[in-house]
Design a protein around this motif. Structure first.
Motif, mmCIF file in Angstrom:
data_model
loop_
_atom_site.group_PDB
_atom_site.id
_atom_site.type_symbol
_atom_site.label_atom_id
_atom_site.label_comp_id
_atom_site.label_asym_id
_atom_site.label_seq_id
_atom_site.Cartn_x
_atom_site.Cartn_y
_atom_site.Cartn_z
ATOM 1 N N ASN A 153 51.820 48.820 12.870
ATOM 2 C CA ASN A 153 53.216 48.783 13.438
ATOM 3 C C ASN A 153 54.340 49.686 13.109
ATOM 4 O OD1 ASN A 153 51.159 46.505 15.136
ATOM 5 N ND2 ASN A 153 52.043 45.156 13.883
ATOM 6 N N THR A 154 54.838 49.159 11.808
ATOM 7 C CA THR A 154 55.405 50.032 10.954
ATOM 8 C C THR A 154 55.745 51.132 11.504
ATOM 9 O OG1 THR A 154 55.513 48.875 9.210
ATOM 10 C CG2 THR A 154 56.456 51.068 9.103
ATOM 11 N N ALA A 155 54.960 52.143 11.704
ATOM 12 C CA ALA A 155 53.887 53.736 12.083
ATOM 13 C C ALA A 155 55.189 54.153 14.028
ATOM 14 C CB ALA A 155 52.743 54.413 11.663
ATOM 15 N N ILE A 156 54.398 52.369 14.033
ATOM 16 C CA ILE A 156 54.723 53.375 15.714
ATOM 17 C C ILE A 156 56.093 52.408 16.364
ATOM 18 C CG2 ILE A 156 54.157 51.023 17.681
ATOM 19 C CD1 ILE A 156 50.911 50.627 17.437
ATOM 20 N N GLN A 157 56.266 51.729 15.038
ATOM 21 C CA GLN A 157 58.019 51.340 16.132
ATOM 22 C C GLN A 157 58.889 52.880 15.203
ATOM 23 O OE1 GLN A 157 59.061 47.411 13.161
ATOM 24 N NE2 GLN A 157 56.944 46.091 14.610
ATOM 25 N N ALA A 158 58.235 53.260 14.124
ATOM 26 C CA ALA A 158 59.337 54.168 13.159
ATOM 27 C C ALA A 158 59.340 55.567 14.653
ATOM 28 C CB ALA A 158 58.617 55.140 12.095
ATOM 29 N N ILE A 159 57.559 55.809 15.625
ATOM 30 C CA ILE A 159 58.034 56.930 16.161
ATOM 31 C C ILE A 159 59.197 56.113 17.215
ATOM 32 C CG2 ILE A 159 56.171 57.668 18.361
ATOM 33 C CD1 ILE A 159 55.359 58.564 15.651
ATOM 34 N N GLU A 160 58.295 55.142 18.014
ATOM 35 C CA GLU A 160 60.182 54.719 18.798
ATOM 36 C C GLU A 160 60.802 55.220 18.564
ATOM 37 O OE1 GLU A 160 58.913 50.776 19.119
ATOM 38 O OE2 GLU A 160 57.064 51.238 21.174
ATOM 39 N N ALA A 161 61.193 54.935 17.504
ATOM 40 C CA ALA A 161 62.682 55.175 16.664
ATOM 41 C C ALA A 161 62.928 56.302 17.008
ATOM 42 C CB ALA A 161 63.045 53.883 15.085
ATOM 43 N N LEU A 162 61.972 56.912 16.586
ATOM 44 C CA LEU A 162 62.518 58.615 17.161
ATOM 45 C C LEU A 162 62.870 59.216 18.062
ATOM 46 C CD1 LEU A 162 62.291 61.501 15.190
ATOM 47 C CD2 LEU A 162 59.701 61.356 15.329
ATOM 48 N N MET A 163 61.845 58.604 19.057
ATOM 49 C CA MET A 163 62.131 59.483 20.377
ATOM 50 C C MET A 163 63.514 58.650 21.165
ATOM 51 S SD MET A 163 59.756 60.656 20.539
ATOM 52 C CE MET A 163 59.112 61.514 22.575
ATOM 53 N N GLN A 164 63.714 57.755 20.712
ATOM 54 C CA GLN A 164 64.844 56.904 20.791
ATOM 55 C C GLN A 164 65.496 57.577 20.600
ATOM 56 O OE1 GLN A 164 64.047 52.544 20.590
ATOM 57 N NE2 GLN A 164 62.756 52.272 22.209
ATOM 58 N N HIS A 165 66.038 57.689 19.620
ATOM 59 C CA HIS A 165 67.166 58.045 19.200
ATOM 60 C C HIS A 165 67.631 59.911 18.697
ATOM 61 C CE1 HIS A 165 67.174 54.066 16.772
ATOM 62 N NE2 HIS A 165 68.017 53.805 17.969
ATOM 63 N N GLU A 166 65.967 60.539 18.301
ATOM 64 C CA GLU A 166 66.137 61.544 18.258
ATOM 65 C C GLU A 166 65.911 62.915 19.053
ATOM 66 O OE1 GLU A 166 67.523 62.968 15.669
ATOM 67 O OE2 GLU A 166 67.589 61.275 14.022
ATOM 68 N N TYR B 1 61.762 64.820 22.837
ATOM 69 C CA TYR B 1 61.620 64.968 24.563
ATOM 70 C C TYR B 1 62.349 66.011 25.389
ATOM 71 C CZ TYR B 1 64.014 60.967 25.422
ATOM 72 O OH TYR B 1 65.024 60.393 25.823
ATOM 73 N N LEU B 2 63.548 66.074 25.007
ATOM 74 C CA LEU B 2 64.080 67.191 25.523
ATOM 75 C C LEU B 2 64.090 68.264 25.705
ATOM 76 C CD1 LEU B 2 67.728 65.264 24.865
ATOM 77 C CD2 LEU B 2 65.998 65.167 26.941
ATOM 78 N N ASN B 3 63.156 68.223 24.389
ATOM 79 C CA ASN B 3 62.494 69.691 24.300
ATOM 80 C C ASN B 3 61.485 70.380 24.851
ATOM 81 O OD1 ASN B 3 61.615 72.233 22.937
ATOM 82 N ND2 ASN B 3 60.783 71.690 21.270
ATOM 83 N N PRO B 4 61.801 71.229 25.707
ATOM 84 C CA PRO B 4 60.104 71.762 26.839
ATOM 85 C C PRO B 4 59.347 72.255 25.744
ATOM 86 C CG PRO B 4 62.810 72.684 27.885
ATOM 87 C CD PRO B 4 62.800 72.105 26.944
ATOM 88 N N ASP B 5 59.263 72.777 25.187
ATOM 89 C CA ASP B 5 58.434 72.799 24.144
ATOM 90 C C ASP B 5 57.371 72.584 22.722
ATOM 91 O OD1 ASP B 5 58.026 75.454 25.441
ATOM 92 O OD2 ASP B 5 60.191 76.420 24.301
ATOM 93 N N LEU B 6 57.758 71.172 22.887
ATOM 94 C CA LEU B 6 57.609 70.271 22.337
ATOM 95 C C LEU B 6 55.770 69.972 22.114
ATOM 96 C CD1 LEU B 6 58.699 67.947 20.412
ATOM 97 C CD2 LEU B 6 58.160 66.425 21.998
ATOM 98 N N ASN B 7 55.774 70.016 20.848
ATOM 99 C CA ASN B 7 53.904 70.139 20.217
ATOM 100 C C ASN B 7 53.982 69.051 19.172
ATOM 101 O OD1 ASN B 7 53.768 71.245 18.516
ATOM 102 N ND2 ASN B 7 54.115 73.304 19.308
ATOM 103 N N LEU B 8 52.507 68.632 19.300
ATOM 104 C CA LEU B 8 52.232 68.038 18.378
ATOM 105 C C LEU B 8 52.261 68.385 16.710
ATOM 106 C CD1 LEU B 8 50.376 65.192 17.847
ATOM 107 C CD2 LEU B 8 48.187 66.599 17.193
ATOM 108 N N SER B 9 52.579 69.336 16.959
ATOM 109 C CA SER B 9 52.955 69.564 15.461
ATOM 110 C C SER B 9 54.097 69.579 15.288
ATOM 111 C CB SER B 9 52.648 71.404 14.894
ATOM 112 O OG SER B 9 51.124 71.659 14.537
ATOM 113 N N GLU B 10 55.087 70.080 16.124
ATOM 114 C CA GLU B 10 56.872 70.020 15.974
ATOM 115 C C GLU B 10 57.594 68.872 15.722
ATOM 116 O OE1 GLU B 10 58.537 71.937 18.630
ATOM 117 O OE2 GLU B 10 57.597 74.128 18.036
ATOM 118 N N LEU B 11 56.765 67.853 16.431
ATOM 119 C CA LEU B 11 56.721 66.581 16.749
ATOM 120 C C LEU B 11 56.068 65.651 15.343
ATOM 121 C CD1 LEU B 11 58.104 63.912 17.885
ATOM 122 C CD2 LEU B 11 55.730 62.947 18.904
#
Length: 391
Positions: A280-293, A296-306
């Protein structure tokens, strides 16, 4: 009887198309010599074999076999399907697999066509040593062994080989389409719709050829003229495949390794509750990253970069997204882009930019992807959604 060369409604179209196909073979081989892309070499060989079969029919319609009655062409009309089938498979594999290389063990896929070539050369050599061979078209082994016994077997073998390889290749392509959704956030340029069309073309030709062979062997004898239509279709398809293969960039994945397996986050001996808490902590950390950083606005975003931004491995991040959010990577990132798009509409951004312009600002990179994703995640088209806000 017409003397060679006889240009007519049957021979001329095939001649023009075959010459164009051979030009494309030369261009593909030239590019292979310069850039060493395996896909160019494989496609060139594939087109060359298809063109060879068309050349045999073209010169026939031009009167060659009537003018030169003792031509030994029948010894060299090799069932092309046994070679074309594995070439289709390896072409798709060379395009969809990063850093593909043709290895020594891959030659086993061509054991059947190579064996047929050796067999035909053997009976030709034997027949050529018999008296009177130069005055006839077919020798004793061709007449008494090859035509009554071997050719029917080769027909069945060719059908089976093509059917199996088409099935394997279609599966390979479908798996590729699923795999890129686990790695890329925008897949429009990587969907390789050209490969889909490539497989459709060869599937249609295979069905056409199989139906023609069935009719010709079971129902009614088909002459040279009746079989002309299949050869015309094959020649046209060869031009289409050659042009698309030459002008389509098939090297998108050459320097990219997106082979990985989802993996659990390493957790020392702990209770189920502790493991759940860590997840759950890992999930929340990913959510926080997506919301604050907002990566996803980078059109070339891939799994490695995230994964780098989240301080996780690709496998760990994929596991969190798949199990924690119940989505693949592509849908996960695009869900944030869709929400960002909705937020901009509520702010009245559509009064300043077009809907597509807003979509680009939210990280999408193509109109087709944006419309498809938005419809999938909201059950509305972008225009319908905007109208619902106004209502």
């Amino acid at each position: 009887m017409f003397l060679f060369p006889y240009f007519n409604i049957h021979s001329t179209p095939l001649l023009v198309l075959v010459i164009q196909a051979l030009v494309l073979v030369g261009l593909l081989l030239k590019r292979y010599a310069e850039k060493k892309n395996a896909s160019d070499a494989i496609l060139a060989i594939l087109l060359l074999i298809v063109s060879y079969t068309q050349i045999c029919y073209t010169v026939g319609f031009m009167g060659w076999y009537d003018t030169f009655r003792n031509t030994k062409i029948n010894y060299f009309l090799i069932p092309a399907g046994t070679a074309i089938a594995p070439l289709i498979y390896f072409y798709v594999k060379s395009v969809t697999k990063s850093n593909f290389k043709f290895l020594k063990q891959h030659w086993w896929h061509f054991a059947i066509p190579l064996s047929i070539v050796v067999y035909r050369l053997t009976i030709y050599t034997y027949d050529a040593l018999q008296p009177g061979f130069n005055e006839t078209q077919n020798g004793i082994l061709k007449i008494e062994l090859d035509e009554p016994f071997v050719l029917p077997i080769l027909s069945i073998v060719g059908f089976s080989v093509m059917l199996l390889y088409l099935a394997f290749t279609i599966q390979l392509y479908v798996n590729y389409r699923q795999k890129i959704k686990q790695y890329f956030s925008n897949i429009f340029k990587l969907e390789l719709n050209w490969i889909r069309n490539f497989l459709i073309v060869f599937t249609i030709l295979f069905l056409y050829s199989s139906i023609q062979d069935f009719i010709g062997s079971v129902l009614v004898d088909l002459g040279y003229d009746e079989r002309w239509w299949l050869n015309l279709c094959m020649a046209i398809c060869a031009i289409y495949i050659g042009l698309k293969g030459y002008f389509t960039d098939t090297t998108k994945l050459n320097k990219l390794d997106f082979s990985f397996s989802p993996e659990r986050i390493s957790i020392p001996e702990a209770s189920k509750d502790s493991k759940k808490e860590v997840e759950n902590t890992a999930i929340q950390a990913i959510e926080a990253l997506m919301q604050h950083e907002k990566p996803y606005l980078n059109p070339d975003l891939n799994l490695s970069e995230l994964a780098k931004q989240a301080n996780l491995t690709r496998g760990q991040l994929s596991e969190i997204i798949n199990t924690g959010f119940q989505m693949n990577f592509n849908d996960f990132v695009n869900s944030y882009r869709v929400n960002a798009f909705k937020g901009m509409l509520k702010e009245g951004k559509h009064k300043q930019l077009s809907l597509l312009g807003i979509a680009y600002e939210c990280g999408f990179n193509s109109k087709a992807t944006f419309n498809r994703v938005f419809k999938k995640l909201t059950n509305f088209s972008p225009t319908q959604y905007l109208q619902s806000l106004a209502g």
